[in-house]
Design an enzyme around this catalytic site. Structure first.
Site, short mmCIF file in Angstrom:
data_model
loop_
_atom_site.label_atom_id
_atom_site.label_comp_id
_atom_site.label_asym_id
_atom_site.label_seq_id
_atom_site.Cartn_x
_atom_site.Cartn_y
_atom_site.Cartn_z
N CYS A 22 0.82 -1.23 0.00
CA CYS A 22 0.00 0.00 0.00
C CYS A 22 0.85 1.28 0.00
CB CYS A 22 -0.95 0.01 1.19
SG CYS A 22 -2.12 -1.35 1.14
N HIS B 287 -3.27 7.50 2.18
CA HIS B 287 -3.67 6.16 1.73
C HIS B 287 -5.06 5.90 2.30
CE1 HIS B 287 -3.85 2.01 0.93
NE2 HIS B 287 -3.63 1.61 2.18
N ASN C 161 -10.00 0.41 -0.16
CA ASN C 161 -8.53 0.41 -0.15
C ASN C 161 -8.02 -0.20 -1.45
OD1 ASN C 161 -5.82 -0.04 0.30
ND2 ASN C 161 -6.08 -0.88 2.37
O1 UT7 Z 1 -3.74 -0.85 3.60
C1 UT7 Z 1 -2.89 -1.43 4.51
C2 UT7 Z 1 -3.16 -1.01 5.85
N1 UT7 Z 1 -4.36 -1.60 6.35
C3 UT7 Z 1 -5.02 -1.00 7.29
O2 UT7 Z 1 -4.62 0.06 7.65
C4 UT7 Z 1 -6.18 -1.69 7.95
C5 UT7 Z 1 -6.18 -1.35 9.40
N2 UT7 Z 1 -7.22 -1.97 10.17
C6 UT7 Z 1 -8.53 -1.63 10.08
O3 UT7 Z 1 -8.91 -0.82 9.25
C7 UT7 Z 1 -9.50 -2.21 11.11
O4 UT7 Z 1 -8.78 -2.86 12.11
C8 UT7 Z 1 -10.54 -3.19 10.48
C9 UT7 Z 1 -11.54 -2.41 9.67
C10 UT7 Z 1 -9.81 -4.21 9.63
C11 UT7 Z 1 -11.30 -3.91 11.61
O5 UT7 Z 1 -11.89 -2.97 12.49
P1 UT7 Z 1 -11.71 -3.15 14.09
O6 UT7 Z 1 -12.51 -2.09 14.69
O7 UT7 Z 1 -10.22 -3.13 14.35
O8 UT7 Z 1 -12.36 -4.56 14.36
P2 UT7 Z 1 -11.71 -5.90 14.95
O9 UT7 Z 1 -10.75 -6.50 13.98
O10 UT7 Z 1 -11.19 -5.66 16.32
O11 UT7 Z 1 -13.00 -6.85 15.02
C12 UT7 Z 1 -14.13 -6.49 15.81
C13 UT7 Z 1 -15.23 -7.53 15.55
C14 UT7 Z 1 -14.76 -8.97 15.62
O12 UT7 Z 1 -15.77 -9.71 16.26
P3 UT7 Z 1 -15.64 -10.12 17.82
O13 UT7 Z 1 -14.40 -10.94 17.90
O14 UT7 Z 1 -15.56 -8.83 18.55
O15 UT7 Z 1 -16.91 -10.86 18.06
C15 UT7 Z 1 -14.69 -9.40 14.17
O16 UT7 Z 1 -14.90 -10.78 14.00
O17 UT7 Z 1 -15.77 -7.35 14.22
C16 UT7 Z 1 -15.83 -8.61 13.57
N3 UT7 Z 1 -15.69 -8.39 12.12
C17 UT7 Z 1 -16.73 -8.18 11.31
N4 UT7 Z 1 -18.06 -8.11 11.52
C18 UT7 Z 1 -18.85 -7.86 10.46
C19 UT7 Z 1 -14.54 -8.34 11.39
N5 UT7 Z 1 -14.83 -8.09 10.10
C20 UT7 Z 1 -16.18 -7.98 10.02
C21 UT7 Z 1 -17.06 -7.73 8.95
N6 UT7 Z 1 -18.39 -7.67 9.22
N7 UT7 Z 1 -16.64 -7.52 7.69
#
Ligand code: UT7
Length: 325
Positions: A114, A252, A282
């Site tokens: 990225c 980004h 992204n």
């Molecule tokens: O381009 C390269 C750089 N990449 C990035 O910068 C990405 C950086 N990270 C992010 O943007 C965020 O961390 C995400 C958008 C990927 C995830 O958001 P988050 O607020 O960090 O959520 P999390 O990973 O802590 O997950 C929270 C919950 C989990 O469920 P439990 O364990 O709390 O029950 C996940 O299983 O959200 C769940 N979850 C989803 N639910 C519905 C993860 N993906 C999804 C989804 N739909 N698509």
């Protein structure tokens, strides 16, 4: 006087097919509200069957040449940032060079996921400063949809396909002029210790497959906000320009919450931060030039403006570039 890189034009291309959150939630266990709340993403573009990264890159290159009012024959270097090349080799840049009918100069790919576009801008600027190239086409292009695991809701909702391109030209400038145009400074970093937080689980030398994107999103998030903020501050400080003097920030486009977090940390007015997360998601190496093109076409970014580009991605890699148009 010194030879420096002047911005000449920008181009973009997005595949026709749009995949909305609603549509995606019919095949993946997710929802429009979760994706919007956690990321700001509303939709993404997806390349058609048979449409490759070089197709997207070629279209963006034509669009940049038009914007710069230049002929392809003037280009003597193509640097392409991509993680989703048409082939393991040759470099996708050479496919674009061939399609543009360019029979001189050089073309090569670079890989910084990225952050690839920022790395490519740094390289282009370095080659212009050392008088190794005169007119450089810098492309960020991806068909990320091809390396997604469409059953992994933690990653497949986040990415999209697209391409963006800049053209830089060598020009003699007066370095003492505080309003001088062009690339003022670039800053790149990487730290390989964090490979396992964001990677692809395949490759030619390991599995002989292409592999799929794997990410521990919440850990990547924390690093992204901190490292991007530091990169922008360092890039501006090294150029002797306070962050408060910058007109536009083109980040980004990974997550709206990352954009907000960085803006808060550096006390940037959120209205000066260009965001296309909602429409493009992204697009990896394509995201910065796509966002830049969006804001130039809608009239926000104008000649004379001071613009900071930044990115963060797998590796980890990150960086920033400061340009006066
Ligand atoms: O381009 C390269 C750089 N990449 C990035 O910068 C990405 C950086 N990270 C992010 O943007 C965020 O961390 C995400 C958008 C990927 C995830 O958001 P988050 O607020 O960090 O959520 P999390 O990973 O802590 O997950 C929270 C919950 C989990 O469920 P439990 O364990 O709390 O029950 C996940 O299983 O959200 C769940 N979850 C989803 N639910 C519905 C993860 N993906 C999804 C989804 N739909 N698509």
């Amino acid at each position: 006087m010194a030879v420096r890189s002047i911005f000449r034009g920008v181009g973009r291309y997005l595949p026709e097919r749009v995949l909305s959150n609603e549509e995606l939630s019919k095949t993946v266990d997710t929802s429009d509200s979760w994706i919007r709340e956690r990321t700001g993403i509303g939709q993404r573009h997806i390349a058609a069957e048979g449409e490759t990264t070089s197709d997207l890159a070629y279209a963006a290159a034509l669009s940049a040449l038009k914007d710069a009012d230049m002929d392809a024959q003037e280009i003597d270097l193509i640097i392409m940032a991509t993680t989703t090349p048409d082939y393991t080799f040759p470099a996708t840049a050479t496919l674009v060079q061939e399609r543009l009918g360019i029979r001189h100069g050089a073309a090569f790919d670079i890989q910084a996921v990225c952050s690839g576009f920022i790395y490519a801008v740094k390289l282009a600027d370095s080659m212009i400063r050392t008088e190794s190239a005169k007119n450089v086409l810098v492309i960020g292009a991806e068909t990320f949809s091809r390396i997604l695991d469409w059953e992994d809701r933690g990653t497949c909702v986040l990415f999209g396909d697209g391409a963006g391109a800049f053209i830089f030209s060598a020009q003699e400038v007066d370095e003492t002029d505080i309003n001088r145009k062009g690339v003022l400074n670039t800053f790149i970093r990487s730290d390989g210790r964090f490979r396992e937080l964001l990677y692809v689980d395949g490759g030619p030398s390991t599995t002989q497959t292409v592999g799929h994107v794997r990410m521990i999103g919440n850990q990547v998030f924390r690093h992204a906000v901190r490292d991007i903020s530091q990169a922008m501050e360092t890039c501006a400080n090294e150029a002797g320009i306070p962050v408060s003097e910058i007109d536009w920030f083109v980040p980004h486009q990974a997550n709206q919450r990352i954009l907000n977090g960085v803006a808060k940390q550096l006390k940037i007015n959120p209205e000066q931060v260009i965001s296309t997360v909602e429409w493009h998601a992204n697009t990896s190496a394509a995201s910065v030039p796509l966002a830049f093109a969006h804001a130039k076409v809608d009239g926000r970014i104008k000649a004379g403006d001071l613009v900071m580009l930044e990115a963060f991605g797998g590796g980890f890699t990150w960086g920033a570039a400061l340009i006066r148009l």
